[in-house]
Enzyme design. Structure first.
Site, PDB file in Angstrom:
ATOM      1  N   GLU A   1     -10.353   0.370  15.587  1.00  0.00           N
ATOM      2  CA  GLU A   1      -9.506   1.554  15.376  1.00  0.00           C
ATOM      3  C   GLU A   1      -9.605   2.483  16.580  1.00  0.00           C
ATOM      4  OE1 GLU A   1      -7.310   2.111  12.638  1.00  0.00           O
ATOM      5  OE2 GLU A   1      -7.783   0.001  12.860  1.00  0.00           O
TER       6      GLU A   1
ATOM      7  N   ALA B   1      49.389  14.524  -2.101  1.00  0.00           N
ATOM      8  CA  ALA B   1      48.435  15.389  -1.410  1.00  0.00           C
ATOM      9  C   ALA B   1      47.947  16.495  -2.338  1.00  0.00           C
ATOM     10  CB  ALA B   1      49.094  16.012  -0.183  1.00  0.00           C
TER      11      ALA B   1
ATOM     12  N   LEU C   1       0.841  -1.194   0.000  1.00  0.00           N
ATOM     13  CA  LEU C   1       0.000   0.000   0.000  1.00  0.00           C
ATOM     14  C   LEU C   1       0.879   1.249   0.000  1.00  0.00           C
ATOM     15  CD1 LEU C   1      -2.827  -0.899   2.534  1.00  0.00           C
ATOM     16  CD2 LEU C   1      -2.504  -1.606   0.163  1.00  0.00           C
TER      17      LEU C   1
ATOM     18  N   ARG D   1       2.345  14.924   5.930  1.00  0.00           N
ATOM     19  CA  ARG D   1       3.183  15.373   7.046  1.00  0.00           C
ATOM     20  C   ARG D   1       4.681  15.388   6.698  1.00  0.00           C
ATOM     21  NH1 ARG D   1       1.963  12.111  12.149  1.00  0.00           N
ATOM     22  NH2 ARG D   1       0.961  10.598  10.803  1.00  0.00           N
TER      23      ARG D   1
ATOM     24  N   ALA E   1      55.539  18.420  -8.260  1.00  0.00           N
ATOM     25  CA  ALA E   1      54.614  19.139  -7.384  1.00  0.00           C
ATOM     26  C   ALA E   1      54.050  20.342  -8.124  1.00  0.00           C
ATOM     27  CB  ALA E   1      55.334  19.591  -6.122  1.00  0.00           C
TER      28      ALA E   1
ATOM     29  N   GLY F   1      -4.815   0.760  15.741  1.00  0.00           N
ATOM     30  CA  GLY F   1      -5.912  -0.178  15.934  1.00  0.00           C
ATOM     31  C   GLY F   1      -5.544  -1.120  17.077  1.00  0.00           C
TER      32      GLY F   1
ATOM     33  N   TYR G   1      40.675  15.230  -5.104  1.00  0.00           N
ATOM     34  CA  TYR G   1      39.434  14.890  -5.792  1.00  0.00           C
ATOM     35  C   TYR G   1      39.784  13.983  -6.950  1.00  0.00           C
ATOM     36  CZ  TYR G   1      35.364  14.805  -8.665  1.00  0.00           C
ATOM     37  OH  TYR G   1      34.310  14.342  -9.410  1.00  0.00           O
TER      38      TYR G   1
HETATM   39  C1  UD1 Z   1      -3.777   1.426   9.946  1.00  0.00           C
HETATM   40  C2  UD1 Z   1      -4.673   0.398  10.606  1.00  0.00           C
HETATM   41  C3  UD1 Z   1      -4.421   0.369  12.106  1.00  0.00           C
HETATM   42  C4  UD1 Z   1      -2.968   0.119  12.389  1.00  0.00           C
HETATM   43  C5  UD1 Z   1      -2.107   1.130  11.662  1.00  0.00           C
HETATM   44  C6  UD1 Z   1      -0.648   0.796  11.791  1.00  0.00           C
HETATM   45  C7  UD1 Z   1      -6.679   0.391   9.243  1.00  0.00           C
HETATM   46  C8  UD1 Z   1      -8.099   0.799   9.167  1.00  0.00           C
HETATM   47  N1  UD1 Z   1      -6.046   0.742  10.351  1.00  0.00           N
HETATM   48  O1  UD1 Z   1      -4.068   2.701  10.497  1.00  0.00           O
HETATM   49  O2  UD1 Z   1      -5.198  -0.646  12.712  1.00  0.00           O
HETATM   50  O3  UD1 Z   1      -2.719   0.162  13.775  1.00  0.00           O
HETATM   51  O4  UD1 Z   1      -2.415   1.122  10.246  1.00  0.00           O
HETATM   52  O5  UD1 Z   1       0.134   1.795  11.219  1.00  0.00           O
HETATM   53  O6  UD1 Z   1      -6.170  -0.263   8.373  1.00  0.00           O
HETATM   54  N2  UD1 Z   1      -3.123   3.733   2.486  1.00  0.00           N
HETATM   55  C9  UD1 Z   1      -3.522   3.669   1.170  1.00  0.00           C
HETATM   56  N3  UD1 Z   1      -4.783   4.059   0.840  1.00  0.00           N
HETATM   57  C10 UD1 Z   1      -5.653   4.526   1.752  1.00  0.00           C
HETATM   58  C11 UD1 Z   1      -5.239   4.606   3.112  1.00  0.00           C
HETATM   59  C12 UD1 Z   1      -3.968   4.199   3.450  1.00  0.00           C
HETATM   60  O7  UD1 Z   1      -2.753   3.235   0.314  1.00  0.00           O
HETATM   61  O8  UD1 Z   1      -6.781   4.861   1.372  1.00  0.00           O
HETATM   62  C13 UD1 Z   1      -1.768   3.308   2.835  1.00  0.00           C
HETATM   63  C14 UD1 Z   1      -0.933   4.461   3.359  1.00  0.00           C
HETATM   64  O9  UD1 Z   1      -0.167   5.027   2.307  1.00  0.00           O
HETATM   65  C15 UD1 Z   1      -0.046   3.767   4.381  1.00  0.00           C
HETATM   66  C16 UD1 Z   1      -0.874   2.586   4.865  1.00  0.00           C
HETATM   67  O10 UD1 Z   1      -1.866   2.385   3.892  1.00  0.00           O
HETATM   68  O11 UD1 Z   1       1.139   3.253   3.804  1.00  0.00           O
HETATM   69  C17 UD1 Z   1      -1.484   2.837   6.217  1.00  0.00           C
HETATM   70  O12 UD1 Z   1      -2.308   3.954   6.167  1.00  0.00           O
HETATM   71  P1  UD1 Z   1      -2.571   4.865   7.433  1.00  0.00           P
HETATM   72  O13 UD1 Z   1      -3.581   5.882   7.092  1.00  0.00           O
HETATM   73  O14 UD1 Z   1      -1.273   5.303   7.999  1.00  0.00           O
HETATM   74  O15 UD1 Z   1      -3.186   3.782   8.439  1.00  0.00           O
HETATM   75  P2  UD1 Z   1      -4.176   4.045   9.597  1.00  0.00           P
HETATM   76  O16 UD1 Z   1      -5.550   4.136   9.050  1.00  0.00           O
HETATM   77  O17 UD1 Z   1      -3.664   5.133  10.427  1.00  0.00           O
END
Ligand code: UD1
Ligand code: CA
Length: 462
Positions: free
Chosen positions: A190, A382, A28, A35, A425, A175, A368
């Site tokens: 969550e 050197a 994912l 941030r 040199a 979660g 270099y």
């Molecule tokens: C998720 C978990 C949570 C867990 C936490 C750990 C869910 C609902 N919750 O939280 O239980 O403790 O990860 O870090 O799954 N991403 C996508 N598409 C989206 C949303 C997220 O690709 O629509 C990807 C983000 O880029 C990231 C990862 O999924 O790499 C996690 O997304 P993030 O929003 O950080 O997770 P949480 O919902 O906070």
């Protein structure tokens, strides 16, 4: 790694022998990464000379999958371009792993991200048949080790799922793992949806799972965004499998720090510290003496031979190869394309870029060396500068074996210094010069002074 749960361990469709176990890994990487406050896609930020996503693709490869599905959204074009330019796409191909890209736009949660590759998951199931796993990884979680991921796969019960958990001092935002009185996994809630009692749970969901490929599509289609965030939660698949009587096994991480995600540049630096520590440990275990690990920086993808001594404040970038018994630093900078053969020595304030130094070459001070090949046994005085760049193009310089380049020599590329030749040199060797073997060239511009005097044995300073 301790595994909790009652289901028997099983391999996940082992093909045996070649670390090839099949199945699908979904990474994912669609999230916005706001941030980071950076124009660059979050997963392309570098950690030890390599993008975050590269580290995660290594995790994926360690599982020996048939295919990797990358779910992209925000700044997809950047990530696609990187897959080609970095050689990562080719690396997966070479490992016999199919790379599939899926698009998730807009991003409506982790379950929604899996729904975005439903077609790929169905095709995978048709190709593999039931029994294989779908492992979910996050593109921003670079610290998970192959050992933890292997434990996750081993723990997955037949027809069920496994997931990594971590017990942390401050579970805010994660979660929570809800268990039955008997200790089995019941569901994940969550943080934003949790009751006060549930928030008191310190065992959290890492977000990394091994699902049964044959059940995942149907359970994804059941997801509804009925929660505090109005998102499709992948975590709800866990509860839904349990409700259907399927086994779900939690695999607690021995080291919860492996679950650290990168959401800010400060967290990027923290992850870098951990991965860099692992890189140094591997070199030290292989016989490289690193005098002060706290002050050196050695990237991913650096080869260093046993018996080499790395002195403080040395920086070695990806792709550099250092032989055995070399000495590097203090304050040396070895950049991409550099090779040091056995016994070469590069000392303080010497920068090498695309430089091939033969065995026992010495370049100990203030130089270099860019785009240069230096033959075995040569001494680089050197303050030597190989001026490789004319403002438009980079040119190559060749220095032969046993040459003696005097202090403060400037070699303007392209030029050539023959075997056993000498520069005086401060010599400025003009572009296009070809110093014949054994000659001595001095001055500005440097001219031949005839045959280099036969060196007499150096007298030992007292
Ligand atoms: C998720 C978990 C949570 C867990 C936490 C750990 C869910 C609902 N919750 O939280 O239980 O403790 O990860 O870090 O799954 N991403 C996508 N598409 C989206 C949303 C997220 O690709 O629509 C990807 C983000 O880029 C990231 C990862 O999924 O790499 C996690 O997304 P993030 O929003 O950080 O997770 P949480 O919902 O906070
Ligand atoms: Ca998160």
């Amino acid at each position: 790694m301790t595994v909790q749960g009652s289901a028997p361990s099983r391999g996940a469709g082992s093909e045996g022998g070649h670390g090839r176990r099949g199945g699908t890994v979904v990474v994912l990487a669609a999230g916005q990464g706001t941030r980071m406050k950076s124009p660059r896609a979050k997963v392309l930020h570098p950690v030890c000379g390599r993008a975050l996503l590269g580290w995660v693709l290594d995790q994926a490869l360690s599982l020996g999958p048939q295919r990797v599905v990358l779910v992209l959204g925000d700044r997809r074009e950047q990530i696609e371009a990187w897959l080609g330019a970095s050689g990562e796409r080719a690396r997966l191909e070479a490992a016999g792993v199919e790379l599939l890209l899926a698009e998730q736009r807009p991003q409506r949660g982790t379950g929604h991200a899996l729904l975005a590759c439903l077609a790929e998951l169905r095709a995978a199931l048709a190709a593999d048949g039931p029994g294989s796993p779908v492992v979910v990884l996050y593109g921003d979680m670079p610290l998970l080790t192959p050992e933890s991921l292997a434990a996750l796969l081993r723990a997955r019960p037949a027809g069920g799922a496994s997931l990594l958990t971590a017990t942390v001092a401050d579970p805010t935002g994660y979660g929570r793992i809800l268990r039955t009185p008997a200790g089995g996994v019941r569901a994940i809630v969550e943080h934003k949806d949790a009751s006060a009692d549930e928030r008191a749970v310190h065992e959290v969901n890492v977000g990394v799972y091994a699902f049964p490929a044959e059940l995942l599509p149907a359970h994804l289609e059941r997801l509804e965004p009925k929660n505090a965030q109005g998102e499709y939660y992948l975590t709800d698949v866990v509860g839904s499998l349990v409700s259907d009587g399927k086994g779900v096994v939690a695999v607690p991480l021995d080291d919860p720090a492996e679950a650290a995600g990168v959401n800010t540049l400060a967290q990027l630096a923290e992850a870098r510290a951990v991965l860099h520590g692992r890189i140094l440990e591997a070199h030290m275990a292989a016989g490289v003496l690193i005098e002060d690990p706290a002050s050196v920086a050695i990237d991913h993808g650096v080869e260093i031979g046993a018996g080499t001594h790395v002195l403080p404040f040395t920086v070695i970038r990806s792709g550099v190869r250092v032989g055995e018994g070399c000495e590097v630093g203090p304050f040396a900078h070895l950049r991409s394309g550099t090779v040091l053969e056995n016994g070469a020595e590069v000392g303080n304030f010497t920068e090498c870029k695309n430089a091939a130094l033969g065995a026992h070459v010495k370049a100990k001070h203030l130089s270099y060396l860019g785009d240069v090949t230096i033959g075995a046994g040569s001494n680089i005085g050197a303050g030597t500068i190989v001026a490789n760049y004319d403002g438009v193009h980079k040119h190559h310089t060749t220095i032969g074996e046993r040459a003696f380049v005097g202090s403060g020599t400037i070699l303007i590329a392209p030029s050539r210094v023959g075997d056993g030749a000498l520069t005086g040199a401060g010599a400025v060797v003009k572009r296009g010069s070809d110093i014949p073997a054994g000659e001595a060239w001095v001055g500005l511009p440097a001219r031949s002074r005839g045959t280099r005097p036969t060196p007499t044995k150096p007298t030992k300073p007292t």
